[in-house]
Design a protein around this motif. Structure first.
Motif, PDB file in Angstrom:
ATOM      1  N   LEU A 166       0.737  -1.262   0.180  1.00 26.95           N
ATOM      2  CA  LEU A 166      -0.145  -0.101  -0.062  1.00 26.95           C
ATOM      3  C   LEU A 166       0.853   1.401   0.181  1.00 26.95           C
ATOM      4  O   LEU A 166       2.027   1.103   0.258  1.00 26.95           O
ATOM      5  CB  LEU A 166      -1.027   0.072   1.254  1.00 26.95           C
ATOM      6  CG  LEU A 166      -1.940  -1.205   1.271  1.00 26.95           C
ATOM      7  CD1 LEU A 166      -2.533  -1.193   2.744  1.00 26.95           C
ATOM      8  CD2 LEU A 166      -2.857  -0.863   0.163  1.00 26.95           C
ATOM      9  N   ALA A 167       0.370   2.466  -0.177  1.00 31.07           N
ATOM     10  CA  ALA A 167       1.051   3.679  -0.286  1.00 31.07           C
ATOM     11  C   ALA A 167       1.686   3.665   1.008  1.00 31.07           C
ATOM     12  O   ALA A 167       2.745   4.229   0.995  1.00 31.07           O
ATOM     13  CB  ALA A 167       0.086   4.630  -0.766  1.00 31.07           C
ATOM     14  N   GLY A 168       1.163   3.535   2.117  1.00 27.60           N
ATOM     15  CA  GLY A 168       1.486   3.466   3.412  1.00 27.60           C
ATOM     16  C   GLY A 168       2.883   2.696   3.714  1.00 27.60           C
ATOM     17  O   GLY A 168       3.767   3.315   4.405  1.00 27.60           O
ATOM     18  N   ASP A 169       2.946   1.604   3.053  1.00 23.31           N
ATOM     19  CA  ASP A 169       3.947   0.723   3.152  1.00 23.31           C
ATOM     20  C   ASP A 169       5.255   1.435   2.589  1.00 23.31           C
ATOM     21  O   ASP A 169       6.465   1.460   2.969  1.00 23.31           O
ATOM     22  CB  ASP A 169       3.719  -0.635   2.492  1.00 23.31           C
ATOM     23  CG  ASP A 169       2.789  -1.349   3.158  1.00 23.31           C
ATOM     24  OD1 ASP A 169       2.936  -1.399   4.409  1.00 23.31           O
ATOM     25  OD2 ASP A 169       1.873  -1.818   2.591  1.00 23.31           O
ATOM     26  N   ILE A 170       5.023   2.109   1.503  1.00 24.42           N
ATOM     27  CA  ILE A 170       6.196   2.767   0.751  1.00 24.42           C
ATOM     28  C   ILE A 170       6.606   3.918   1.363  1.00 24.42           C
ATOM     29  O   ILE A 170       7.951   4.138   1.504  1.00 24.42           O
ATOM     30  CB  ILE A 170       5.744   3.120  -0.970  1.00 24.42           C
ATOM     31  CG1 ILE A 170       5.150   2.212  -1.581  1.00 24.42           C
ATOM     32  CG2 ILE A 170       6.640   4.159  -1.509  1.00 24.42           C
ATOM     33  CD1 ILE A 170       6.242   1.072  -1.851  1.00 24.42           C
ATOM     34  N   ILE A 171       5.656   4.775   2.216  1.00 28.09           N
ATOM     35  CA  ILE A 171       6.331   5.927   3.058  1.00 28.09           C
ATOM     36  C   ILE A 171       6.991   5.222   4.143  1.00 28.09           C
ATOM     37  O   ILE A 171       8.090   5.696   4.502  1.00 28.09           O
ATOM     38  CB  ILE A 171       5.204   6.465   3.470  1.00 28.09           C
ATOM     39  CG1 ILE A 171       4.310   7.411   2.150  1.00 28.09           C
ATOM     40  CG2 ILE A 171       5.479   7.620   4.532  1.00 28.09           C
ATOM     41  CD1 ILE A 171       5.328   8.177   1.185  1.00 28.09           C
ATOM     42  N   LEU A 172       6.547   4.319   4.772  1.00 28.11           N
ATOM     43  CA  LEU A 172       7.263   3.650   5.841  1.00 28.11           C
ATOM     44  C   LEU A 172       8.663   3.027   5.245  1.00 28.11           C
ATOM     45  O   LEU A 172       9.670   3.138   5.953  1.00 28.11           O
ATOM     46  CB  LEU A 172       6.626   2.209   6.160  1.00 28.11           C
ATOM     47  CG  LEU A 172       6.920   1.584   7.695  1.00 28.11           C
ATOM     48  CD1 LEU A 172       7.337   2.454   8.846  1.00 28.11           C
ATOM     49  CD2 LEU A 172       6.024   0.542   7.960  1.00 28.11           C
ATOM     50  N   LEU A 173       8.742   2.495   4.083  1.00 28.34           N
ATOM     51  CA  LEU A 173      10.331   2.161   3.571  1.00 28.34           C
ATOM     52  C   LEU A 173      10.930   3.359   3.279  1.00 28.34           C
ATOM     53  O   LEU A 173      12.134   3.195   3.623  1.00 28.34           O
ATOM     54  CB  LEU A 173       9.911   1.363   2.218  1.00 28.34           C
ATOM     55  CG  LEU A 173       9.229   0.021   2.286  1.00 28.34           C
ATOM     56  CD1 LEU A 173       9.047  -0.385   0.845  1.00 28.34           C
ATOM     57  CD2 LEU A 173      10.153  -1.016   3.020  1.00 28.34           C
ATOM     58  N   TRP A 174      10.326   4.501   3.019  1.00 26.99           N
ATOM     59  CA  TRP A 174      11.104   5.789   2.537  1.00 26.99           C
ATOM     60  C   TRP A 174      11.663   6.240   4.049  1.00 26.99           C
ATOM     61  O   TRP A 174      12.624   6.805   4.242  1.00 26.99           O
ATOM     62  CB  TRP A 174      10.077   6.716   2.159  1.00 26.99           C
ATOM     63  CG  TRP A 174      10.497   7.970   1.899  1.00 26.99           C
ATOM     64  CD1 TRP A 174      11.573   8.624   1.189  1.00 26.99           C
ATOM     65  CD2 TRP A 174      10.175   9.291   2.379  1.00 26.99           C
ATOM     66  NE1 TRP A 174      11.752   9.867   1.279  1.00 26.99           N
ATOM     67  CE2 TRP A 174      10.761  10.482   2.097  1.00 26.99           C
ATOM     68  CE3 TRP A 174       8.910   9.540   3.596  1.00 26.99           C
ATOM     69  CZ2 TRP A 174      10.416  11.703   2.641  1.00 26.99           C
ATOM     70  CZ3 TRP A 174       8.783  10.630   4.013  1.00 26.99           C
ATOM     71  CH2 TRP A 174       9.647  11.796   3.379  1.00 26.99           C
ATOM     72  N   ARG A 175      10.659   6.221   5.152  1.00 27.51           N
ATOM     73  CA  ARG A 175      11.472   6.541   6.461  1.00 27.51           C
ATOM     74  C   ARG A 175      12.482   5.614   6.931  1.00 27.51           C
ATOM     75  O   ARG A 175      13.509   6.143   7.499  1.00 27.51           O
ATOM     76  CB  ARG A 175      10.234   6.409   7.484  1.00 27.51           C
ATOM     77  CG  ARG A 175       9.182   7.592   7.361  1.00 27.51           C
ATOM     78  CD  ARG A 175       9.397   8.717   7.857  1.00 27.51           C
ATOM     79  NE  ARG A 175      10.083   8.890   9.056  1.00 27.51           N
ATOM     80  CZ  ARG A 175       9.416   8.977  10.336  1.00 27.51           C
ATOM     81  NH1 ARG A 175       8.176   9.229  10.148  1.00 27.51           N
ATOM     82  NH2 ARG A 175      10.096   8.965  11.466  1.00 27.51           N
ATOM     83  N   ILE A 176      12.412   4.153   6.569  1.00 25.60           N
ATOM     84  CA  ILE A 176      13.334   3.375   6.831  1.00 25.60           C
ATOM     85  C   ILE A 176      14.655   3.639   6.327  1.00 25.60           C
ATOM     86  O   ILE A 176      15.819   3.779   6.970  1.00 25.60           O
ATOM     87  CB  ILE A 176      12.906   1.990   6.893  1.00 25.60           C
ATOM     88  CG1 ILE A 176      11.623   1.667   7.662  1.00 25.60           C
ATOM     89  CG2 ILE A 176      14.155   1.032   6.730  1.00 25.60           C
ATOM     90  CD1 ILE A 176      11.119   0.108   7.406  1.00 25.60           C
ATOM     91  N   ASN A 177      14.577   4.014   5.062  1.00 28.23           N
ATOM     92  CA  ASN A 177      15.660   4.376   4.289  1.00 28.23           C
ATOM     93  C   ASN A 177      16.654   5.671   4.698  1.00 28.23           C
ATOM     94  O   ASN A 177      17.717   5.660   4.338  1.00 28.23           O
ATOM     95  CB  ASN A 177      15.110   4.732   2.804  1.00 28.23           C
ATOM     96  CG  ASN A 177      16.356   4.699   1.826  1.00 28.23           C
ATOM     97  OD1 ASN A 177      17.066   3.750   1.690  1.00 28.23           O
ATOM     98  ND2 ASN A 177      16.443   5.753   0.838  1.00 28.23           N
ATOM     99  N   PHE A 178      15.963   6.520   5.459  1.00 28.46           N
ATOM    100  CA  PHE A 178      16.888   7.530   6.136  1.00 28.46           C
ATOM    101  C   PHE A 178      18.040   7.130   7.078  1.00 28.46           C
ATOM    102  O   PHE A 178      18.814   7.805   7.491  1.00 28.46           O
ATOM    103  CB  PHE A 178      16.033   8.504   6.887  1.00 28.46           C
ATOM    104  CG  PHE A 178      14.953   9.310   6.228  1.00 28.46           C
ATOM    105  CD1 PHE A 178      15.136   9.693   4.994  1.00 28.46           C
ATOM    106  CD2 PHE A 178      13.701   9.556   6.923  1.00 28.46           C
ATOM    107  CE1 PHE A 178      14.222  10.516   4.137  1.00 28.46           C
ATOM    108  CE2 PHE A 178      12.995  10.554   6.134  1.00 28.46           C
ATOM    109  CZ  PHE A 178      13.109  10.710   4.903  1.00 28.46           C
ATOM    110  N   GLY A 179      17.724   5.713   7.617  1.00 29.87           N
ATOM    111  CA  GLY A 179      18.835   5.313   8.578  1.00 29.87           C
ATOM    112  C   GLY A 179      18.953   5.563   9.793  1.00 29.87           C
ATOM    113  O   GLY A 179      19.545   5.121  10.775  1.00 29.87           O
TER     114      GLY A 179
END
Length: 168
Positions: free
Chosen positions: A38-51
């Motif tokens: 879902l779109a929310g999963d992508i935003i969660l992956l994006w947040r994780i990507n910050f490190g």
């Protein structure tokens, strides 16, 4: 009733005040993407990507109010489905401050701690403890993306692009 025609119903926290005036979650955010996310999963992956995301991170309200997901349970699903993983204790050292690292080393009897810089502290921890021993001193663990998570994030850049960003 407002979500009757949604394929996937948005998550509504049991703690949410039913009288609270909240806009409905956009329908497009509740439509599964080609890979089932879902779109929310992508935003969660994006947040994780910050490190900076950890197993102790808080979840902004937009996960529920804008993306219709329960952040913690979706993180669990992302880990179970191979999009992200929990880092080891050694790989999570960047989430501890120098004082916390010094306290661990002091308890282990390491000398000369006052002169050590961050890199020296990490090196001393690596030489003084095993992964298992270090893991007993703290519970915070970084969350990181797998190759699959990086690809999913790259394949859905348009979702990240339309997400409001803070002005720096």
């Amino acid at each position: 009733m407002m979500y009757e025609d949604y394929m996937i119903k948005p998550y509504v926290s049991p703690d949410r005040d039913p009288k609270e005036g909240v806009k409905p979650v956009p329908k497009r955010n509740m439509e599964p993407l080609a890979d089932g996310l879902l779109a929310g999963d992508i935003i969660l992956l994006w947040r994780i990507n910050f490190g900076t995301f950890t197993n102790e991170s808080w979840y902004p309200k937009y996960f529920e109010y804008t993306y219709g997901i329960d952040g913690p349970s979706h993180l669990t699903q992302l880990v179970e489905n191979g999009y992200a993983y929990e880092e080891s204790a050694f790989n999570s050292l960047d989430h501890l401050n120098s004082s916390q690292k010094r306290a661990i080393l002091k308890e282990r009897g390491v000398k000369g701690l006052s002169k050590m810089k961050a890199a020296d502290l990490d090196d001393a921890l690596t030489k003084s403890l095993s992964e298992e021993e270090l893991g007993q001193y703290f519970t915070v663990r970084g969350i990181a993306l797998t190759r699959k998570g990086e690809e999913a994030l790259a394949n859905h850049q348009e979702i990240v692009d339309r997400h409001p960003k803070k002005k720096m």
